[in-house]
Motif scaffolding. Structure first.
Motif, PDB file in Angstrom:
ATOM      1  N   PRO A  96       0.746  -1.137  -0.093  1.00  0.00           N
ATOM      2  CA  PRO A  96      -0.175   0.118   0.058  1.00  0.00           C
ATOM      3  C   PRO A  96       0.899   1.333  -0.033  1.00  0.00           C
ATOM      4  O   PRO A  96       0.843   2.083   0.961  1.00  0.00           O
ATOM      5  CB  PRO A  96      -0.731  -0.073   1.142  1.00  0.00           C
ATOM      6  CG  PRO A  96       0.198  -0.970   2.089  1.00  0.00           C
ATOM      7  CD  PRO A  96       0.732  -1.875   1.293  1.00  0.00           C
ATOM      8  N   PHE A  97       1.547   1.515  -1.014  1.00  0.00           N
ATOM      9  CA  PHE A  97       2.340   2.830  -1.215  1.00  0.00           C
ATOM     10  C   PHE A  97       2.246   3.557  -2.559  1.00  0.00           C
ATOM     11  O   PHE A  97       3.115   4.338  -2.883  1.00  0.00           O
ATOM     12  CB  PHE A  97       3.836   2.550  -0.763  1.00  0.00           C
ATOM     13  CG  PHE A  97       4.729   1.698  -1.933  1.00  0.00           C
ATOM     14  CD1 PHE A  97       4.129   0.962  -2.897  1.00  0.00           C
ATOM     15  CD2 PHE A  97       6.169   1.984  -2.069  1.00  0.00           C
ATOM     16  CE1 PHE A  97       4.879   0.304  -3.887  1.00  0.00           C
ATOM     17  CE2 PHE A  97       6.683   1.246  -2.905  1.00  0.00           C
ATOM     18  CZ  PHE A  97       6.267   0.600  -4.007  1.00  0.00           C
ATOM     19  N   PHE A  98       1.085   3.132  -3.222  1.00  0.00           N
ATOM     20  CA  PHE A  98       0.888   3.473  -4.624  1.00  0.00           C
ATOM     21  C   PHE A  98       0.668   5.261  -4.906  1.00  0.00           C
ATOM     22  O   PHE A  98       0.734   5.503  -5.938  1.00  0.00           O
ATOM     23  CB  PHE A  98       0.019   2.531  -5.431  1.00  0.00           C
ATOM     24  CG  PHE A  98       0.722   1.314  -5.714  1.00  0.00           C
ATOM     25  CD1 PHE A  98       1.329   1.182  -7.042  1.00  0.00           C
ATOM     26  CD2 PHE A  98       0.566   0.308  -4.812  1.00  0.00           C
ATOM     27  CE1 PHE A  98       1.751  -0.240  -7.350  1.00  0.00           C
ATOM     28  CE2 PHE A  98       1.118  -0.995  -5.248  1.00  0.00           C
ATOM     29  CZ  PHE A  98       1.971  -1.181  -6.305  1.00  0.00           C
ATOM     30  N   ASP A  99       0.102   5.540  -3.789  1.00  0.00           N
ATOM     31  CA  ASP A  99       0.063   7.295  -3.825  1.00  0.00           C
ATOM     32  C   ASP A  99       1.311   7.767  -4.269  1.00  0.00           C
ATOM     33  O   ASP A  99       1.267   9.243  -4.842  1.00  0.00           O
ATOM     34  CB  ASP A  99      -0.629   7.623  -2.519  1.00  0.00           C
ATOM     35  CG  ASP A  99      -1.790   7.097  -2.333  1.00  0.00           C
ATOM     36  OD1 ASP A  99      -2.521   6.803  -3.002  1.00  0.00           O
ATOM     37  OD2 ASP A  99      -2.351   7.376  -0.903  1.00  0.00           O
ATOM     38  N   HIS A 100       2.487   7.199  -4.238  1.00  0.00           N
ATOM     39  CA  HIS A 100       3.753   7.870  -4.166  1.00  0.00           C
ATOM     40  C   HIS A 100       4.132   7.637  -5.741  1.00  0.00           C
ATOM     41  O   HIS A 100       5.231   8.454  -6.107  1.00  0.00           O
ATOM     42  CB  HIS A 100       4.777   7.287  -3.469  1.00  0.00           C
ATOM     43  CG  HIS A 100       4.462   7.697  -2.025  1.00  0.00           C
ATOM     44  ND1 HIS A 100       4.695   8.964  -1.269  1.00  0.00           N
ATOM     45  CD2 HIS A 100       4.215   6.923  -0.814  1.00  0.00           C
ATOM     46  CE1 HIS A 100       4.189   8.886   0.060  1.00  0.00           C
ATOM     47  NE2 HIS A 100       3.952   7.631   0.230  1.00  0.00           N
ATOM     48  N   TRP A 101       3.362   7.054  -6.660  1.00  0.00           N
ATOM     49  CA  TRP A 101       3.997   6.896  -7.957  1.00  0.00           C
ATOM     50  C   TRP A 101       3.036   6.722  -8.820  1.00  0.00           C
ATOM     51  O   TRP A 101       1.858   7.009  -8.656  1.00  0.00           O
ATOM     52  CB  TRP A 101       4.422   5.278  -7.823  1.00  0.00           C
ATOM     53  CG  TRP A 101       5.000   4.775  -6.714  1.00  0.00           C
ATOM     54  CD1 TRP A 101       4.914   4.340  -5.488  1.00  0.00           C
ATOM     55  CD2 TRP A 101       6.608   4.823  -6.828  1.00  0.00           C
ATOM     56  NE1 TRP A 101       5.747   4.144  -4.647  1.00  0.00           N
ATOM     57  CE2 TRP A 101       7.047   4.341  -5.305  1.00  0.00           C
ATOM     58  CE3 TRP A 101       7.593   4.827  -7.700  1.00  0.00           C
ATOM     59  CZ2 TRP A 101       8.285   4.135  -5.040  1.00  0.00           C
ATOM     60  CZ3 TRP A 101       8.958   4.806  -7.217  1.00  0.00           C
ATOM     61  CH2 TRP A 101       9.285   4.459  -5.940  1.00  0.00           C
ATOM     62  N   GLY A 147      -0.984   6.305 -14.543  1.00  0.00           N
ATOM     63  CA  GLY A 147      -1.172   6.958 -13.369  1.00  0.00           C
ATOM     64  C   GLY A 147      -1.309   6.445 -12.027  1.00  0.00           C
ATOM     65  O   GLY A 147      -0.215   5.350 -11.805  1.00  0.00           O
ATOM     66  N   VAL A 148      -1.592   6.791 -10.933  1.00  0.00           N
ATOM     67  CA  VAL A 148      -1.575   6.264  -9.765  1.00  0.00           C
ATOM     68  C   VAL A 148      -2.389   4.846  -9.757  1.00  0.00           C
ATOM     69  O   VAL A 148      -3.632   4.802 -10.062  1.00  0.00           O
ATOM     70  CB  VAL A 148      -2.364   7.302  -8.537  1.00  0.00           C
ATOM     71  CG1 VAL A 148      -2.018   6.406  -6.939  1.00  0.00           C
ATOM     72  CG2 VAL A 148      -1.205   8.666  -8.500  1.00  0.00           C
ATOM     73  N   GLN A 200       8.084   7.807  -9.373  1.00  0.00           N
ATOM     74  CA  GLN A 200       8.121   8.712  -8.108  1.00  0.00           C
ATOM     75  C   GLN A 200       7.293   9.974  -8.715  1.00  0.00           C
ATOM     76  O   GLN A 200       7.782  10.548  -9.707  1.00  0.00           O
ATOM     77  CB  GLN A 200       9.161   8.777  -7.448  1.00  0.00           C
ATOM     78  CG  GLN A 200       8.761   9.308  -6.002  1.00  0.00           C
ATOM     79  CD  GLN A 200      10.064   9.600  -5.067  1.00  0.00           C
ATOM     80  OE1 GLN A 200      11.232   9.526  -5.670  1.00  0.00           O
ATOM     81  NE2 GLN A 200       9.929  10.387  -3.881  1.00  0.00           N
ATOM     82  N   ILE A 201       6.093  10.293  -8.113  1.00  0.00           N
ATOM     83  CA  ILE A 201       5.759  11.596  -8.515  1.00  0.00           C
ATOM     84  C   ILE A 201       6.074  12.783  -7.728  1.00  0.00           C
ATOM     85  O   ILE A 201       5.701  14.011  -8.107  1.00  0.00           O
ATOM     86  CB  ILE A 201       4.070  11.472  -8.343  1.00  0.00           C
ATOM     87  CG1 ILE A 201       3.728  11.470  -6.632  1.00  0.00           C
ATOM     88  CG2 ILE A 201       3.345  10.301  -8.942  1.00  0.00           C
ATOM     89  CD1 ILE A 201       2.316  11.309  -6.273  1.00  0.00           C
ATOM     90  N   LYS A 202       7.240  12.550  -6.857  1.00  0.00           N
ATOM     91  CA  LYS A 202       7.835  13.755  -6.320  1.00  0.00           C
ATOM     92  C   LYS A 202       9.348  13.503  -6.934  1.00  0.00           C
ATOM     93  O   LYS A 202       9.828  12.344  -6.810  1.00  0.00           O
ATOM     94  CB  LYS A 202       7.727  13.945  -4.919  1.00  0.00           C
ATOM     95  CG  LYS A 202       6.315  14.425  -4.665  1.00  0.00           C
ATOM     96  CD  LYS A 202       6.379  15.053  -3.092  1.00  0.00           C
ATOM     97  CE  LYS A 202       4.827  15.648  -2.979  1.00  0.00           C
ATOM     98  NZ  LYS A 202       5.069  15.953  -1.165  1.00  0.00           N
ATOM     99  N   LYS A 203       9.969  14.820  -6.640  1.00  0.00           N
ATOM    100  CA  LYS A 203      11.624  14.951  -7.095  1.00  0.00           C
ATOM    101  C   LYS A 203      12.269  15.449  -5.783  1.00  0.00           C
ATOM    102  O   LYS A 203      11.596  16.303  -5.189  1.00  0.00           O
ATOM    103  CB  LYS A 203      12.051  15.338  -8.276  1.00  0.00           C
ATOM    104  CG  LYS A 203      11.526  16.777  -8.510  1.00  0.00           C
ATOM    105  CD  LYS A 203      11.885  17.235 -10.098  1.00  0.00           C
ATOM    106  CE  LYS A 203      11.732  18.604  -9.952  1.00  0.00           C
ATOM    107  NZ  LYS A 203      12.183  19.393 -11.300  1.00  0.00           N
ATOM    108  N   THR A 221      10.379   6.418   1.505  1.00  0.00           N
ATOM    109  CA  THR A 221      10.529   7.609   2.559  1.00  0.00           C
ATOM    110  C   THR A 221      10.695   8.750   1.549  1.00  0.00           C
ATOM    111  O   THR A 221      11.721   8.842   0.906  1.00  0.00           O
ATOM    112  CB  THR A 221      11.697   7.372   3.459  1.00  0.00           C
ATOM    113  OG1 THR A 221      11.272   6.331   4.247  1.00  0.00           O
ATOM    114  CG2 THR A 221      11.365   8.749   4.494  1.00  0.00           C
ATOM    115  N   VAL A 222       9.792   9.651   1.639  1.00  0.00           N
ATOM    116  CA  VAL A 222       9.821  10.906   0.764  1.00  0.00           C
ATOM    117  C   VAL A 222      10.309  12.151   2.020  1.00  0.00           C
ATOM    118  O   VAL A 222       9.540  12.423   2.660  1.00  0.00           O
ATOM    119  CB  VAL A 222       8.593  11.238   0.007  1.00  0.00           C
ATOM    120  CG1 VAL A 222       8.620  12.504  -0.724  1.00  0.00           C
ATOM    121  CG2 VAL A 222       8.399   9.874  -0.725  1.00  0.00           C
TER     122      VAL A 222
END
Length: 367
Positions: free
Chosen positions: A52-57, A68-69, A113-116, A351-352
Motif C-alpha cells: 500500500p504505497f502507490f500514492d507515491h507513484w 497514473g496512480v 515517483q511523483i515527487k523529485k 520515505t519521501v
C-alpha cells in the motif's frame, strides 16, 4: 366424521407446506452463502492491496502508456498480482519489443515517483524485496545489455535526465545463476549527452562488462550468483548528497556501497576508468562528468521491470542493442517463447523528504 377428516387433511397439508418452505429457505440460505463465498474467493487482489504505497507513484506500462496512480488497478499483460508457496507478489512484466516511454529504446512496466528531491538536501529512501522470474531467452551474448532487466533506479528529472543508479539482474541462457550489479551513469558535462557512459559494480556474480566472446558463446556462470526465482532485497538511501546502497539475500554475503552524487569522480579524461575505456570508449561514449555531478537536479526513484533486452541491431551499439527476438512487437508471441522480463515484488517501502517537490514536469515531457 367428514369434518374431522377435512381438518386432518388441512393440518397435514399445512405441515407439508411448512416443511417445504423450510427446505426452500435453507436451500436459498445455503445458495446465498455459497455465492458470497465464491465472490470473496474470486475478488480481485490488486497490487495496492499487497503493497500500500502507490500514492507515491505513477505506473508506466509495457506498451508505453502512463496508467497514473495504480491504486485498485491491474493490467493482465503487464501488471497484476500472483501467489505462490512463499506468499503474495506484485508482478511487473515487459516484452523485448513494443511501444516505449519517453526516449528509451526499451520497454518497461515500472513505477516512477511523483515527487523529485535534490541530492544535496535529500533524506529519501527506497527499499524492496523481489525475485526475477524471467529474462529474455534471446539476444547477442556479446552485447552487455542482453538477458538483463533493471529492477530499481534513481533517475534525474532535469538536465540530460540521466540515471545516477540502475540496479540490474542478468542471466545468460543455460546458466542456473545470474548476476546482480548496479550502475552509476555520469551526468555528462556539456550539451552532447550521447558520450555518456555507465560504470558497473558487481554485487553478486559478474558486472555488466562480462560478455560472451562471440555471438554463440556465453561466459562462465558466476559462482556466487542469484538464480531466477531467488529472493533478494535492496535498500537505497540518499542523504546529504551521498547515496548508500545495501543488498541482502539469504545464503549470500550482504553488500554495501556508497557514492557521492554531488561531487564527480570523473571530471577529466584522465579520470575515466579502465572498464569504461574497454567497454564504452570503442563506441564513442567517452565523455566526462560535470564537476558537481547531479547537484542541483531533481531526482526520483523508479521500481519495476525495465527490460534491457531489445531488438535493435548490435551494429548500432554493441553495449545496448541486443538484436533479440521481438516478433514485430507482438506481445503474445514474445510471452509465448520467453522474450520478456518479469519481476515479482513481495514488499517495498518509500520515505519521501519534506523538501521533495512535484515531478509533474518529467511526465509532461515524456508521456
Amino acid at each position: 366424521m367428514n369434518f374431522k377428516i377435512k381438518s386432518q387433511s388441512i393440518s397435514l397439508a399445512l405441515g407439508v407446506l411448512l416443511i417445504l418452505c423450510s427446505s426452500c429457505y435453507d436451500k436459498t440460505k445455503n445458495t446465498n452463502e455459497t455465492s458470497k463465498a465464491e465472490k470473496e474467493a474470486n475478488k480481485t487482489v490488486y497490487a495496492s492491496d499487497l503493497i500500500p504505497f502507490f500514492d507515491h507513484w505513477k505506473l508506466i506500462l509495457g506498451d508505453g502508456s502512463n496508467a497514473g496512480v495504480a491504486n485498485n488497478f491491474e493490467d493482465e499483460d503487464f501488471f497484476y498480482t500472483a501467489t505462490d508457496d512463499s506468499g503474495d507478489w506484485v508482478v511487473f512484466k515487459a516484452p523485448n519489443g513494443g511501444d516505449t516511454h519517453g526516449t528509451s529504446n526499451n520497454t518497461r512496466t515500472e513505477l516512477a515517483q511523483i515527487k523529485k528531491w535534490y541530492p544535496a538536501t535529500a533524506n529519501d529512501k527506497l527499499s524492496a524485496t523481489l525475485k526475477v522470474m524471467n529474462v529474455s531467452s534471446t539476444g547477442d551474448p556479446r552485447v552487455a545489455a542482453s538477458y538483463a532487466v533493471v529492477v530499481g533506479q534513481i533517475h534525474s528529472a532535469d538536465g540530460h535526465e540521466n540515471e545516477p543508479l540502475k540496479i540490474f539482474y542478468k542471466k545468460f541462457p543455460g546458466h542456473t545463476k545470474g548476476s546482480v550489479f548496479w550502475h552509476y551513469e555520469i551526468n555528462t558535462a556539456g550539451d552532447d549527452n550521447s558520450v555518456r557512459w555507465d560504470f558497473s559494480t558487481a554485487v553478486w556474480g559478474h558486472d555488466f562488462s562480462v560478455v560472451g566472446p562471440d555471438e554463440k558463446t556465453y561466459p562462465e556462470e558466476p559462482e556466487d550468483g542469484i538464480a531466477l526465482g531467488e529472493e533478494f532485497s535492496y535498500q537505497i538511501e540518499v542523504k546529504d548528497g551521498i547515496m548508500n546502497l545495501k543488498f541482502t539475500s539469504e545464503g549470500h554475503e550482504t553488500k554495501s556501497f556508497t557514492k557521492n552524487l554531488i561531487e564527480s569522480e570523473y571530471p577529466t579524461t584522465a579520470d575515466i576508468p579502465k572498464q569504461t575505456q574497454e567497454l564504452f570508449m570503442p563506441v564513442g561514449q567517452d565523455g566526462v562528468e560535470r564537476k558537481n555531478a547531479y547537484a542541483g537536479e531533481g531526482c526520483f526513484f523508479k521500481l519495476g521491470s525495465y527490460n534491457q533486452t531489445n531488438g535493435k541491431s548490435p551494429t548500432v551499439n554493441k553495449n545496448w542493442c541486443s538484436g533479440a527476438e521481438t516478433h514485430g512487437g507482438d506481445i503474445e508471441k514474445q510471452y509465448a517463447d520467453g522474450n520478456y522480463a518479469e519481476v515479482w515484488f513481495k514488499d517495498a517501502s518509500i520515505t519521501v523528504s519534506d523538501e521533495a517537490v512535484s515531478n509533474e514536469g518529467y511526465f509532461t515531457k515524456n508521456d
